[in-house]
Design a protein around this motif. Structure first.
Motif, PDB file in Angstrom:
ATOM      1  N   VAL A  76       0.806  -1.215   0.002  1.00  0.00           N
ATOM      2  CA  VAL A  76      -0.151   0.073  -0.069  1.00  0.00           C
ATOM      3  C   VAL A  76       0.917   1.435   0.063  1.00  0.00           C
ATOM      4  CG1 VAL A  76      -1.684   1.394   1.274  1.00  0.00           C
ATOM      5  CG2 VAL A  76      -1.915  -1.134   1.035  1.00  0.00           C
ATOM      6  N   VAL A  77       2.182   1.268   0.780  1.00  0.00           N
ATOM      7  CA  VAL A  77       2.787   2.470   0.794  1.00  0.00           C
ATOM      8  C   VAL A  77       3.401   2.587  -0.465  1.00  0.00           C
ATOM      9  CG1 VAL A  77       4.793   3.489   1.931  1.00  0.00           C
ATOM     10  CG2 VAL A  77       3.514   1.956   3.262  1.00  0.00           C
ATOM     11  N   PHE A  78       3.881   1.474  -1.164  1.00  0.00           N
ATOM     12  CA  PHE A  78       4.666   1.481  -2.551  1.00  0.00           C
ATOM     13  C   PHE A  78       3.600   2.032  -3.388  1.00  0.00           C
ATOM     14  CE2 PHE A  78       5.267  -0.685  -6.432  1.00  0.00           C
ATOM     15  CZ  PHE A  78       6.372  -0.295  -6.880  1.00  0.00           C
ATOM     16  N   GLU A  79       2.445   1.706  -3.643  1.00  0.00           N
ATOM     17  CA  GLU A  79       1.437   1.997  -4.599  1.00  0.00           C
ATOM     18  C   GLU A  79       1.206   3.569  -4.359  1.00  0.00           C
ATOM     19  OE1 GLU A  79       0.616   0.667  -7.377  1.00  0.00           O
ATOM     20  OE2 GLU A  79       1.635  -1.230  -6.930  1.00  0.00           O
ATOM     21  N   ALA A  80       0.742   3.877  -3.151  1.00  0.00           N
ATOM     22  CA  ALA A  80       0.440   5.260  -2.858  1.00  0.00           C
ATOM     23  C   ALA A  80       1.539   6.184  -3.155  1.00  0.00           C
ATOM     24  CB  ALA A  80      -0.179   5.291  -1.389  1.00  0.00           C
ATOM     25  N   GLY A  81       2.722   5.679  -2.838  1.00  0.00           N
ATOM     26  CA  GLY A  81       3.824   6.490  -3.364  1.00  0.00           C
ATOM     27  C   GLY A  81       4.159   6.855  -4.710  1.00  0.00           C
ATOM     28  N   LYS A  82       3.306   6.123  -5.676  1.00  0.00           N
ATOM     29  CA  LYS A  82       3.556   6.464  -7.011  1.00  0.00           C
ATOM     30  C   LYS A  82       2.887   7.679  -7.394  1.00  0.00           C
ATOM     31  CE  LYS A  82       3.954   1.767  -8.830  1.00  0.00           C
ATOM     32  NZ  LYS A  82       3.024   0.467  -9.418  1.00  0.00           N
ATOM     33  N   GLY A  83       1.652   8.144  -6.543  1.00  0.00           N
ATOM     34  CA  GLY A  83       1.038   9.170  -6.922  1.00  0.00           C
ATOM     35  C   GLY A  83       1.800  10.654  -6.499  1.00  0.00           C
ATOM     36  N   ILE A  84       1.155  11.736  -6.968  1.00  0.00           N
ATOM     37  CA  ILE A  84       1.953  12.904  -6.959  1.00  0.00           C
ATOM     38  C   ILE A  84       1.555  13.546  -5.530  1.00  0.00           C
ATOM     39  CG2 ILE A  84       2.374  13.873  -9.265  1.00  0.00           C
ATOM     40  CD1 ILE A  84      -0.463  15.114  -9.123  1.00  0.00           C
ATOM     41  N   ALA A  85       0.376  13.230  -4.910  1.00  0.00           N
ATOM     42  CA  ALA A  85       0.175  13.753  -3.613  1.00  0.00           C
ATOM     43  C   ALA A  85       0.969  13.092  -2.629  1.00  0.00           C
ATOM     44  CB  ALA A  85      -1.352  13.227  -3.238  1.00  0.00           C
ATOM     45  N   ALA A  86       0.974  13.988  -1.445  1.00  0.00           N
ATOM     46  CA  ALA A  86       1.789  13.773  -0.172  1.00  0.00           C
ATOM     47  C   ALA A  86       0.770  12.981   0.669  1.00  0.00           C
ATOM     48  CB  ALA A  86       2.256  14.844   0.135  1.00  0.00           C
ATOM     49  N   LEU A  87       0.895  12.007   1.042  1.00  0.00           N
ATOM     50  CA  LEU A  87      -0.203  11.150   2.095  1.00  0.00           C
ATOM     51  C   LEU A  87       0.906  10.851   3.076  1.00  0.00           C
ATOM     52  CD1 LEU A  87      -1.695   8.926  -0.525  1.00  0.00           C
ATOM     53  CD2 LEU A  87      -2.771  10.973   0.373  1.00  0.00           C
ATOM     54  N   ASP A  88      -0.053  10.363   4.095  1.00  0.00           N
ATOM     55  CA  ASP A  88       0.734   9.521   5.276  1.00  0.00           C
ATOM     56  C   ASP A  88       0.312   8.394   5.032  1.00  0.00           C
ATOM     57  OD1 ASP A  88       2.000   8.666   7.633  1.00  0.00           O
ATOM     58  OD2 ASP A  88       0.128   8.781   8.681  1.00  0.00           O
ATOM     59  N   THR A  89       1.199   7.326   4.582  1.00  0.00           N
ATOM     60  CA  THR A  89       0.853   5.900   4.808  1.00  0.00           C
ATOM     61  C   THR A  89       1.937   5.270   5.498  1.00  0.00           C
ATOM     62  OG1 THR A  89       2.217   5.437   2.520  1.00  0.00           O
ATOM     63  CG2 THR A  89      -0.007   5.751   2.104  1.00  0.00           C
ATOM     64  N   ILE A  90       3.142   5.710   5.586  1.00  0.00           N
ATOM     65  CA  ILE A  90       4.222   5.067   6.608  1.00  0.00           C
ATOM     66  C   ILE A  90       3.830   5.133   7.952  1.00  0.00           C
ATOM     67  CG2 ILE A  90       6.715   5.315   7.139  1.00  0.00           C
ATOM     68  CD1 ILE A  90       7.270   6.709   4.545  1.00  0.00           C
ATOM     69  N   GLY A  91       3.393   6.154   8.499  1.00  0.00           N
ATOM     70  CA  GLY A  91       3.066   6.434   9.779  1.00  0.00           C
ATOM     71  C   GLY A  91       1.724   5.548  10.436  1.00  0.00           C
ATOM     72  N   CYS A  92       0.721   5.896   9.620  1.00  0.00           N
ATOM     73  CA  CYS A  92      -0.684   5.371   9.854  1.00  0.00           C
ATOM     74  C   CYS A  92      -0.899   4.019   9.242  1.00  0.00           C
ATOM     75  CB  CYS A  92      -1.474   6.143   9.811  1.00  0.00           C
ATOM     76  SG  CYS A  92      -2.133   6.585   8.069  1.00  0.00           S
ATOM     77  N   GLY A  93      -0.139   3.564   8.153  1.00  0.00           N
ATOM     78  CA  GLY A  93      -0.280   2.374   7.605  1.00  0.00           C
ATOM     79  C   GLY A  93       0.539   1.266   7.801  1.00  0.00           C
ATOM     80  N   LEU A  94       1.832   1.508   8.399  1.00  0.00           N
ATOM     81  CA  LEU A  94       2.666   0.700   8.771  1.00  0.00           C
ATOM     82  C   LEU A  94       3.437   0.505  10.107  1.00  0.00           C
ATOM     83  CD1 LEU A  94       4.094  -1.452   6.583  1.00  0.00           C
ATOM     84  CD2 LEU A  94       6.164   0.298   6.294  1.00  0.00           C
ATOM     85  N   VAL A  95       3.905   1.950  10.347  1.00  0.00           N
ATOM     86  CA  VAL A  95       4.539   1.927  11.769  1.00  0.00           C
ATOM     87  C   VAL A  95       3.635   1.715  12.895  1.00  0.00           C
ATOM     88  CG1 VAL A  95       6.209   3.331  13.217  1.00  0.00           C
ATOM     89  CG2 VAL A  95       6.420   3.385  10.779  1.00  0.00           C
ATOM     90  N   ALA A  96       2.712   2.715  12.870  1.00  0.00           N
ATOM     91  CA  ALA A  96       1.761   2.565  14.091  1.00  0.00           C
ATOM     92  C   ALA A  96       1.056   1.417  14.347  1.00  0.00           C
ATOM     93  CB  ALA A  96       0.763   3.750  13.894  1.00  0.00           C
ATOM     94  N   PRO A  97       0.274   0.676  13.279  1.00  0.00           N
ATOM     95  CA  PRO A  97      -0.115  -0.468  13.512  1.00  0.00           C
ATOM     96  C   PRO A  97       0.410  -1.590  13.894  1.00  0.00           C
ATOM     97  CG  PRO A  97      -0.328   0.025  11.130  1.00  0.00           C
ATOM     98  CD  PRO A  97       0.074   1.293  11.990  1.00  0.00           C
ATOM     99  N   LEU A  98       1.972  -1.651  13.396  1.00  0.00           N
ATOM    100  CA  LEU A  98       2.643  -2.745  13.921  1.00  0.00           C
ATOM    101  C   LEU A  98       3.540  -2.522  15.193  1.00  0.00           C
ATOM    102  CD1 LEU A  98       4.326  -3.421  10.371  1.00  0.00           C
ATOM    103  CD2 LEU A  98       2.908  -4.921  11.610  1.00  0.00           C
ATOM    104  N   LEU A  99       3.534  -1.418  15.602  1.00  0.00           N
ATOM    105  CA  LEU A  99       3.876  -0.991  16.895  1.00  0.00           C
ATOM    106  C   LEU A  99       2.933  -1.057  17.959  1.00  0.00           C
ATOM    107  CD1 LEU A  99       6.124   2.122  17.322  1.00  0.00           C
ATOM    108  CD2 LEU A  99       6.799  -0.083  17.419  1.00  0.00           C
ATOM    109  N   LEU A 100       1.831  -0.739  17.618  1.00  0.00           N
ATOM    110  CA  LEU A 100       0.480  -0.858  18.530  1.00  0.00           C
ATOM    111  C   LEU A 100      -0.660  -1.641  17.797  1.00  0.00           C
ATOM    112  CD1 LEU A 100       0.817   3.029  18.931  1.00  0.00           C
ATOM    113  CD2 LEU A 100       1.328   1.232  20.830  1.00  0.00           C
ATOM    114  N   PRO A 101      -0.356  -2.995  17.706  1.00  0.00           N
ATOM    115  CA  PRO A 101      -1.598  -3.742  17.144  1.00  0.00           C
ATOM    116  C   PRO A 101      -2.924  -3.422  17.741  1.00  0.00           C
ATOM    117  CG  PRO A 101       0.281  -5.186  17.919  1.00  0.00           C
ATOM    118  CD  PRO A 101       0.680  -3.764  18.113  1.00  0.00           C
ATOM    119  N   ASP A 102      -3.061  -3.272  19.005  1.00  0.00           N
ATOM    120  CA  ASP A 102      -4.339  -3.519  19.678  1.00  0.00           C
ATOM    121  C   ASP A 102      -4.697  -2.010  20.061  1.00  0.00           C
ATOM    122  OD1 ASP A 102      -3.761  -6.103  19.560  1.00  0.00           O
ATOM    123  OD2 ASP A 102      -2.871  -6.114  21.359  1.00  0.00           O
TER     124      ASP A 102
END
Ligand SMILES: Cc1cc2nc3c(=O)[nH]c(=O)nc-3n(C[C@H](O)[C@H](O)[C@H](O)COP(=O)(O)OP(=O)(O)OC[C@H]3O[C@@H](n4cnc5c(N)ncnc54)[C@H](O)[C@@H]3O)c2cc1C
Lengths: 322, 380
Positions: free
Chosen positions: A65-91
């Motif tokens: 998801v981070v990779f595909e979203a990264g192909k767009g021109i828009a700045a988004l947050d996928t790293i923080g809320c799509g990867l780091v936060a859920p893996l650090l704080l699964p619950d």
């Protein structure tokens, strides 16, 4: 060993690509912007479940998801809320988007701070979790293609919630995220440049017919393609060393990528009307994060050549007891 | 996506490792490897080693059953190559035989040629050399001038070849020679190296001995029956053959081993723990080799799944070369004594790789192919 996406992964990617396609146009009024945060797209990705991939499916899908979203021109947050936060704080559900920062940079301009609901602070050993509601944050103008913000007053972390021992895990997934977003942005920026050099003629022939241009584009493409696989492997294995390898490889290749892609656009590559900077200056922004190149390179060396550096398995399990 | 080996693949790798363990002499690393895989000593050793591998079903397991193989999975073939390369390639030149000379003859050779050569290769006792390049025909191979004139039931070959690895000890030469006047009028001949009129001269170089040879052909008589395919069919056949040759030489394997050796030396000398610049440089090289590894796996995976041909094999070589070049530089910068007798294995690694961007198709040709066929950039 199977380096092709499964059918489910392909379906995930195709669904996300459809959405990204609908958001591929830069609004006319943002034509001369350095950064464009597409808040509507950010919300849509959250609501349609793409940012839950880490929890619902797994880290590899989250990295996709981070990779595909990264192909767009828009700045988004996928790293923080799509990867780091859920893996650090699964619950734990925390307010997104999620900005990430090294404690030493707390007083500086922070990527995505002005659009985020939560800040995760890498304090070395531990992580501090800071809900951002109530903080005064000044937007910062910059050359980077992400929105930046700065705390009007440096926050006091002593009362922030702490995640003991989670620092290494935060850096690990941050690195995977950096690599994934850079791989996506680089892929799109290279494709954009290939189109340009096919169309732009000089001396009666396309710029892209010159061998010096061709060879350098192939080298950049080889880097981006390798980075994609290193990233997916790091997401798949959940090993710290793989994350360091992906980030290190990403951060190593930026200099040539930035130079060549802008170079091949000539004067157009210096404007912000031309879309190129929306990808390349997101990549630039990620260059120094999670400790930057030296830290990731040293982490690799430590893992490979320090007796104590034997591999530790997937990280969520270690911090799940928080 | 799945980045782990299956239990069967792990068992296969173990089987290959056991074979290596049992078949290599105790002084393999000290006495043989430093002489390099093209040295006369290692080439001779390969005749025994490959014959023993053949007995264990580990020389041509990927070949069709009719030709002595076991039709084993492509990944197994790759794992075998990875382990052999990692051990210093004790098959010597015979990796060429099993990877492309044998398969090419299975496809284009006559029944007679197959009977003789494919079986010979499967026995593990025959050494071949590849007579393609000439002093004025390397990258531009079609400029080659060695001629084969038809006289009755024989061709008469005149000319010379250069850079012919293993020519000193080879039994047979897989030769390209001109049979007509047009640029692509080139044919393939299988020639015993002891045929009267063939002479070999070796010369020293930056790479270890065994590669740099010149082969002269003076009125060498070759039976028509030794021509492979039709007259003028060489390009088609060679293109097919080299598609086999060019699948990922697993450079990361030996590269990472060499880097480990360099690091242990630096540690022993107290030049590691206190020097973050050296440690970071080594870390970056690991990342590049891991990239090369995954690009190689990608190519094998595509082949296993019989996906349409792509230029990823060429791209993987470009990626690997970058890692190799960084490592050579690291060796010369941080452990230079290795190149002056300090560590024979590191010296061997370095010297084998001096021509890494040249052999098997130069880097620039790989880049051209990816640019034009992979990225669709215009050719002028
Ligand atoms: C160690 C070693 C072992 C070898 N073993 C064998 C063997 O067993 N059998 C055999 O037949 N040959 C063998 N070769 C030969 C090898 O295939 C050739 O050296 C190679 O094809 C390059 O040819 P060349 O040396 O004539 O270089 P040239 O063709 O003169 O090229 C010189 C350089 O020019 C550049 N160049 C050439 N063409 C282009 C282009 N189109 N665009 C941009 N740049 C270009 C490249 O940088 C190239 O390296 C071996 C070579 C070496 C070094």
């Amino acid at each position: 060993m199977d380096l092709q996406l499964t059918e489910e992964q392909q379906a995930l990617v195709a669904a996300l690509q459809d959405i990204m396609q609908d958001h591929a146009e830069l609004p006319q009024e943002r034509r001369l912007s350095y950064a464009w945060h597409d808040a509507g797209l950010q919300t849509l990705l959250g609501e349609s479940g793409f940012l839950d991939a880490a929890r619902e499916i797994g880290p590899l899908e989250a990295a996709l998801v981070v990779f595909e979203a990264g192909k767009g021109i828009a700045a988004l947050d996928t790293i923080g809320c799509g990867l780091v936060a859920p893996l650090l704080l699964p619950d734990l559900r925390i307010e997104g988007p999620v900005a990430l920062v090294d404690r030493r940079d707390l007083g500086k301009a922070i990527r995505n701070l002005s659009i985020s609901g939560t800040l995760l602070v890498d304090c070395g050993e531990d992580v501090a979790l800071l809900p951002l509601a109530g903080f005064a944050i000044d937007s910062v103008d910059s050359i980077f293609a992400f929105p930046y913000g700065r705390f009007a007053e440096r926050p006091d972390l002593s009362s922030a919630r702490r995640l003991p021992g989670a620092g290494a895990a935060m850096r690990q997934w941050w690195r995977v995220g950096i690599a994934a977003e850079m791989a996506g942005a680089a892929d799109a920026a290279i494709a954009f440049t290939i189109d340009y050099v096919k169309q732009r003629h000089v001396f009666g022939r396309p710029v892209g017919s010159f061998q010096s241009v061709q060879h350098r584009l192939v080298q950049r493409h080889g880097w981006a393609k390798s980075l994609y696989y290193l990233t997916m492997k790091a997401a798949w294995s959940g090993a710290e060393s793989d994350a360091a390898i992906a980030a290190c490889f990403a951060q190593t290749g930026i200099q040539s990528l930035m130079f060549d892609l802008h170079q091949f656009h000539g004067g157009m590559g210096v404007t912000i009307e031309h879309l190129l900077h929306f990808w390349t200056y997101r990549i630039r922004a990620l260059q120094a994060e999670a400790g930057g190149l030296s830290a990731s390179a040293l982490a690799i060396a430590e893992r490979r050549w320090t007796e104590a550096g034997s591999e530790v398995d997937a990280v969520p399990a270690r911090v799940a007891g928080l | 996506m799945e980045f782990a080996w299956s239990p069967e693949q792990r068992r296969y790798r173990d089987r290959v490792r056991v074979a290596l363990d049992e078949l290599l002499p105790d002084d393999w690393d000290e006495a043989y490897v430093p002489e390099s895989y093209a040295s006369d000593r290692q080439v001779e050793f390969s005749r025994h080693f490959c014959a023993a591998l053949a007995e264990r079903g580990l020389l041509v397991p990927h070949w069709p059953k009719d030709f002595g193989g076991n039709e084993s999975a492509d990944w197994d073939h790759f794992i075998l190559g990875e382990e052999m390369k990692g051990a210093g390639e004790p098959r010597g030149p015979q990796y060429m035989n099993v990877n492309w000379i044998g398969p090419t003859l299975m496809r284009y050779g006559t029944a007679e040629q197959q009977k003789q050569h494919v079986n010979g290769i499967a026995s593990g006792k025959v050494i071949w050399c590849q007579g393609f390049s000439e002093p004025n025909a390397g990258t531009d191979l079609a400029a080659l001038r060695t001629r084969a004139e038809l006289e009755g039931d024989h061709y008469v070959v005149n000319g010379s070849k250069i850079w012919t690895s293993y020519a000193r000890t080879a039994d047979w030469c897989f030769l390209l020679a001109r049979t007509g006047t047009a640029r692509k009028d080139v044919s393939i001949f299988l020639i015993p190296m002891d045929t009267p009129g063939i002479s070999v001269t070796s010369f020293p170089g930056l790479i270890k001995p065994g590669h740099l040879n010149e082969v002269f052909f003076t009125d060498v008589r070759v039976p028509v029956a030794n021509r492979v395919g039709a007259e003028g069919q060489a390009w088609e056949i060679v293109t097919h053959a080299l598609a086999y040759e060019r699948v990922g030489v697993p450079r990361y394997h030996t590269g990472l081993d060499a880097l480990d050796l360099a690091v242990s030396q630096l540690r022993r000398e107290g030049r590691w723990d206190d020097d973050p610049i050296v440690r970071a440089a080594a870390g970056r090289i690991v990342a590049k080799f891991e990239a090369a590894r995954l690009m190689t796996y990608l190519v094998v995976d595509q082949r296993v799944k019989q996906m349409p041909p792509s230029t990823d094999a060429n791209l993987s070589r470009v990626v690997a070369l970058d890692a190799v070049s960084d490592l050579m530089n690291f060796i010369a910068e941080h452990v230079p004594d290795c190149l002056a007798g300090g560590d024979v294995l590191l010296e061997d690694y370095y010297r084998i790789n001096v021509p890494a961007g040249i052999t098997g198709g130069t880097n620039e040709i790989q880049l051209d192919l990816v640019a034009q066929r992979g990225l669709g950039l215009p050719r002028v």
